[in-house]
Write a protein that holds these residues in place. Structure first.
Motif, short mmCIF file in Angstrom:
data_model
loop_
_atom_site.label_atom_id
_atom_site.label_comp_id
_atom_site.label_asym_id
_atom_site.label_seq_id
_atom_site.Cartn_x
_atom_site.Cartn_y
_atom_site.Cartn_z
N UNK A 334 -76.46 71.83 -2.14
CA UNK A 334 -77.35 71.64 -1.08
C UNK A 334 -77.86 73.70 -1.71
N UNK A 335 -78.44 73.49 -2.46
CA UNK A 335 -78.79 75.12 -2.68
C UNK A 335 -80.02 75.53 -1.93
N UNK A 336 -80.50 74.73 -0.95
CA UNK A 336 -81.23 75.72 -0.17
C UNK A 336 -80.59 75.94 1.16
N UNK A 337 -80.01 75.96 1.36
CA UNK A 337 -79.01 76.42 2.11
C UNK A 337 -78.04 77.81 1.56
N UNK A 338 -78.02 77.54 0.19
CA UNK A 338 -77.93 78.94 -0.35
C UNK A 338 -78.16 79.77 -0.26
N UNK A 339 -79.38 79.72 -0.66
CA UNK A 339 -81.31 80.59 -1.27
C UNK A 339 -81.69 81.07 0.31
N UNK A 340 -80.98 81.37 0.87
CA UNK A 340 -81.00 81.91 2.33
C UNK A 340 -80.96 83.45 1.95
N UNK A 341 -79.92 83.39 1.97
CA UNK A 341 -79.37 84.82 1.72
C UNK A 341 -80.31 85.42 0.14
N UNK A 342 -80.35 87.07 0.02
CA UNK A 342 -81.39 87.60 -0.78
C UNK A 342 -80.68 87.79 -1.92
N UNK A 343 -79.17 88.04 -1.78
CA UNK A 343 -78.75 88.52 -2.87
C UNK A 343 -78.36 87.25 -3.70
N UNK A 344 -78.30 85.61 -3.28
CA UNK A 344 -77.45 84.56 -4.66
C UNK A 344 -78.54 83.44 -4.79
N UNK A 345 -78.78 82.86 -5.65
CA UNK A 345 -79.35 82.15 -6.46
C UNK A 345 -78.15 80.85 -6.31
N UNK A 346 -78.67 79.76 -6.23
CA UNK A 346 -78.38 78.19 -6.00
C UNK A 346 -78.82 77.43 -6.45
N UNK A 347 -78.00 76.63 -7.26
CA UNK A 347 -78.38 76.15 -8.45
C UNK A 347 -77.85 74.45 -7.81
N UNK A 348 -78.26 73.07 -8.36
CA UNK A 348 -77.21 71.62 -8.37
C UNK A 348 -76.25 72.23 -10.15
N UNK A 349 -77.09 72.05 -10.71
CA UNK A 349 -76.01 72.12 -12.02
C UNK A 349 -76.36 73.58 -12.60
N UNK A 350 -75.47 74.58 -13.42
CA UNK A 350 -76.44 75.29 -13.97
C UNK A 350 -74.55 75.69 -15.56
N UNK A 351 -75.02 76.38 -16.00
CA UNK A 351 -74.47 76.51 -17.31
C UNK A 351 -73.27 77.45 -17.41
N UNK A 352 -71.92 77.03 -16.96
CA UNK A 352 -71.15 77.50 -16.85
C UNK A 352 -70.70 78.67 -17.73
N UNK A 353 -70.09 78.84 -19.14
CA UNK A 353 -70.34 79.47 -19.69
C UNK A 353 -71.25 80.21 -20.48
N UNK A 354 -72.26 80.15 -20.47
CA UNK A 354 -72.78 81.00 -21.12
C UNK A 354 -73.57 82.35 -19.88
N UNK A 355 -72.93 81.92 -18.03
CA UNK A 355 -72.72 82.25 -17.30
C UNK A 355 -71.58 83.83 -17.70
N UNK A 356 -70.37 83.27 -17.59
CA UNK A 356 -68.70 83.39 -17.63
C UNK A 356 -69.37 84.84 -18.73
N UNK A 357 -69.89 84.02 -19.85
CA UNK A 357 -70.09 85.21 -20.71
C UNK A 357 -70.74 86.40 -20.71
#
Length: 526
Positions: A334-357
């Motif tokens: 539910x990205x809409x709930x998480x995106x209510x905060x200004x310091x949060x970037x939320x999506x249903x699918x994310x490139x996990x390995x590229x983020x961790x890198x």
């Protein structure tokens, strides 16, 4: 004018390659069967199967319809009914308080249907009836797919297993490991670290219960499927279960899981890292690049649904994130709930390995699934673990002992607890230093995990099943395997000797008592 190498110059390297690399000179027909219905497991096997094809082997693949991607050059038989199981799994109301027996019944039903749907598929039935089809190897998930082992009987081909979730006592049994660990039950319900004698006994009792569950709930239905679909198989399923030529396990000793493995149990953790990571999108890359105080990545796994989490847990996490100076990237249903905060970037699918890198990522908040744990090790990112079920408790426990993680109980989370843990993990340099050390020893291997997997796969092909790798005890009966005959003779002799000594002692005491009675004419009190 520059001259080309000529025919002789081209033939010489080819000849040398043929002489020095004999495994490349022969290609084989291989059948792979995977009844997985969730995407994370396909992330593991896809690079492996692609590499087999790239080595020149002919691959026939039986799998689910939607989760397994297309692989060029593969004859693919997709089993549509397996997608129904994915819907059932997603609709299942998981309860962390459920008993082991309730969980066992669900698991038994689920894997029974996985095997049944594969064997009922028209394309699979046509393959089994095809008398001209020949395969040199059968590759499948080693655990909970027992009825599918029958393919090795139809095609007279060796079995190679993939243990996607690492090893436990059931994998030990399949290859004949003689010292299965009392620390590793299949299910995490009732799991304890096993440090004290009481905890060891607790785990031993728990694993014994799991063995009973397998024997009386899970295995009978798989045996019925095996008998129905492979009526002419010369070997019983009980015997076939102990004939694996090779099992590739998704773990590595450098990550704190040291085990005494037999030769045909090979560790290949990180095999899925052979695939290049999915790139960052422009928006996400900017969010990461501009994070002055660093980034925290939060994901509870590829298939985890919010409804399986405790009530208010996500609201608790959001309240904690609002108190942080770091930015947060959140994989959320539910990205809409998480995106209510200004310091949060939320999506249903994310490139996990590229983020961790990304160098700005300071912490990974995770359910401690095995692939996520391996990826955090690969990229040297400390962990805040929130385990829920199955192997996640053992994974988080190991990472915590190594010094790269902390764990929290998801049933009693409070915002201040989350904030305190995050601050501890991001501000103490020891966590990052340990993560770097762990990553360095994980990478320090003679071959990459995918190269290791391929080498041993082709070793089994070259040596026609490589029976010499299998422990000799696998061919023994349980009485021989556990040395019951030797133990019986040993303790029989000791017991007989003890009985003789006790009998003689009793006779001597009785005789001495009678002598005293006779001498003093006084009856002894008995």
């Amino acid at each position: 004018m520059t001259r080309g190498p000529g025919i002789a110059g081209l033939l010489l390297p080819a000849l040398l390659c043929g002489l020095l690399c004999p495994q490349l000179a022969r290609t084989e027909n291989i059948l792979a069967i995977f009844s997985y219905t969730f995407g994370s497991s396909y992330l593991l096997i896809t690079p492996y199967l692609k590499s087999i094809v790239q080595r020149g082997h002919q691959l026939t693949l039986i799998s689910a319809t939607t989760e397994m991607p297309e692989i060029e050059g593969v004859h693919h038989i997709r089993v549509a009914k397996l997608d129904m199981l994915m819907k059932i799994l997603l609709e299942f109301d998981y309860d962390i308080e459920q008993s082991k027996w309730m969980e066992a019944q669900f698991v038994s039903d689920y894997f029974y249907n996985c095997s049944r749907f594969v064997l009922e598929d028209p394309g699979v039935k046509a393959l089994l009836r095809n008398t001209s089809a020949q395969y040199s190897m059968i590759i499948l998930e080693a655990s909970h797919t027992d009825a599918l082992y029958g393919f090795s009987q139809v095609f007279n081909a060796p079995l190679v297993g993939i243990a996607a979730y690492g090893s436990a006592w059931n994998i030990d049994f399949l290859v004949g490991n003689s010292a299965p660990s009392v620390y590793e039950p299949m299910s995490a319900l009732g799991y304890s670290p096993g440090l004290s004698l009481l905890e060891k006994w607790h785990n031993l009792i728990f694993i014994t219960e799991e063995r009973l569950v397998e024997r009386f709930i899970y295995l009978p239905r798989q045996i019925d499927l095996y008998k129905q679909n492979f009526p002419n198989a010369p070997v019983s399923l009980h015997d076939l279960r102990r004939r694996f030529s090779l099992i590739l396990i998704n773990q590595h000793f450098s990550m704190g899981r040291v085990r005494s493995n037999v030769p045909n149990l090979v560790e290949v953790a990180g095999m899925h890292l052979h695939e290049p990571p999915e790139p960052l999108g422009a928006e996400l890359k900017q969010f990461l690049d501009e994070a002055e105080h660093g980034v925290i990545y939060f994901s509870m796994g590829l298939q985890m649904l919010d409804k399986w989490l405790p009530p208010k847990m996500l609201a608790t996490m959001l309240a904690a994130f609002k108190q942080l100076k770091q930015r947060v990237v959140w994989k959320s249903n539910d990205p809409t709930m998480a995106n209510k905060s200004t310091n949060v970037y939320a999506r249903g699918l994310l490139p996990q390995r590229a983020i961790l890198k990304h160098p700005n990522v300071k912490l990974f908040i995770t359910h401690a699934g095995l692939l996520s744990t391996i990826e955090s090790t690969h990229y040297a990112v400390p962990l805040l673990c929130l385990p829920i079920f199955f192997d996640q408790f053992q994974n988080s426990d190991r990472m915590e002992k190594i010094g790269v993680a902390r764990s929290l109980d998801i049933t009693g989370l409070m915002p201040e607890m989350v904030v305190e843990a995050i601050e501890d993990l991001t501000q103490k340099p020891s966590y990052k230093q340990r993560a770097l050390e762990l990553s360095a020893r994980f990478h320090d291997q003679p071959m990459t995990p995918i190269e290791t997997a391929l080498w041993w796969t082709e070793y089994v092909l070259r040596h026609k099943g490589a029976d010499h790798m299998r422990i000799a005890e696998q061919e023994m009966s349980l009485v021989q395997y556990y040395n019951v005959d030797v133990v019986s003779v040993l303790f029989g002799r000791i017991g007989l000797s003890a009985m003789i000594v006790i009998f003689l002692g009793w006779k001597l005491v009785s005789l001495a008592t009678r002598n005293l009675e006779y001498r003093f004419n006084v009856p002894m009190v008995r």
